[in-house]
Design an enzyme around this catalytic site. Structure first.
Site, PDB file in Angstrom:
ATOM      1  N   SER A 126      52.446  33.819  39.482  1.00  0.00           N
ATOM      2  CA  SER A 126      51.463  34.566  40.273  1.00  0.00           C
ATOM      3  C   SER A 126      52.019  35.853  40.863  1.00  0.00           C
ATOM      4  O   SER A 126      51.336  36.882  40.869  1.00  0.00           O
ATOM      5  CB  SER A 126      50.909  33.686  41.401  1.00  0.00           C
ATOM      6  OG  SER A 126      50.348  32.519  40.878  1.00  0.00           O
ATOM      7  N   HIS A 177      52.313  36.457  46.458  1.00  0.00           N
ATOM      8  CA  HIS A 177      51.195  37.211  45.911  1.00  0.00           C
ATOM      9  C   HIS A 177      51.180  38.642  46.449  1.00  0.00           C
ATOM     10  O   HIS A 177      51.087  39.609  45.678  1.00  0.00           O
ATOM     11  CB  HIS A 177      49.876  36.522  46.251  1.00  0.00           C
ATOM     12  CG  HIS A 177      49.623  35.291  45.453  1.00  0.00           C
ATOM     13  ND1 HIS A 177      48.379  34.695  45.388  1.00  0.00           N
ATOM     14  CD2 HIS A 177      50.434  34.520  44.677  1.00  0.00           C
ATOM     15  CE1 HIS A 177      48.442  33.628  44.616  1.00  0.00           C
ATOM     16  NE2 HIS A 177      49.682  33.498  44.180  1.00  0.00           N
TER      17      HIS A 177
END
Length: 195
Positions: A126, A177
């Protein structure tokens, strides 16, 4: 740009970095779920564990990028990579794309190491995928000519939705993220030279 019409063999030929990264993620995931292999050992050896990184196991800044915890996790990340990766690979080239992906993931993991507690464990592509989003964000602001208006609107919506979902889900590495997104944005000028 975000709809795939290539055959499987064409996709591999046109986007070798996206294909190889996806294959590595899938192979490692399968290796951790097959009963014939020491799955727990593989996962434990390659996942990001902050206190172990602090003690010198620096490979754990890289290997978690390719590890995933569960079928949904691997499917979502590989699907995302296959949808958004080819655009940046075609802009930057295969080697630059692979380096952007890797550096974004590593920087996201470094930020996770600095901010999250010592016992924090993290896996997943991610952070690196958010690095690709960050590169797209740079294009939207400074290289608008590279994308059509429709594609710009699509990627902007994907970025916003992904960031919002990151804040809403407690199980994701929010620091990774956001770190990946910022890293991809800051690295983009180096990887999109002459575009």
């Amino acid at each position: 740009m975000f709809t795939r019409s290539e055959s499987f063999s064409q996709f591999i030929r046109f986007y070798p970095a996206v294909s190889l990264i996806s294959a590595i993620c899938v192979i490692l995931y399968v290796a951790t779920v097959l009963p014939l292999l020491p799955a727990r050992d593989i996962f434990t050896a390659l996942s990001g564990v902050n206190f172990l990184i602090s003690e010198g196991e620096y490979w754990r800044l890289v290997t978690p990028i390719f590890m995933h915890a569960g079928l949904t996790h691997i499917l979502f990340n590989v699907f995302s990579l296959i949808i958004i990766g080819p655009g940046i690979e075609s802009f930057a080239g295969t080697k630059r794309f692979a380096l952007l992906f890797l550096l974004s993931g590593i920087l996201a993991n470094v930020l996770t190491l600095v901010i999250m507690p010592p016992m924090y464990v993290h896996v997943g592509a991610s952070g690196a995928i958010f690095g690709i989003f960050g590169c797209y964000a740079y294009i939207l602001l400074y290289k608008k000519h590279l994308m059509s208006r429709q594609n710009s609107q699509t990627i902007l919506a994907l970025i916003i939705i992904s960031v919002v979902l990151s804040f809403m889900q407690g199980s994701v590495n929010l620091i990774g993220h956001i770190g990946g997104l910022v890293s991809g944005f800051l690295l983009a000028p180096l990887f999109l030279k002459n575009k």
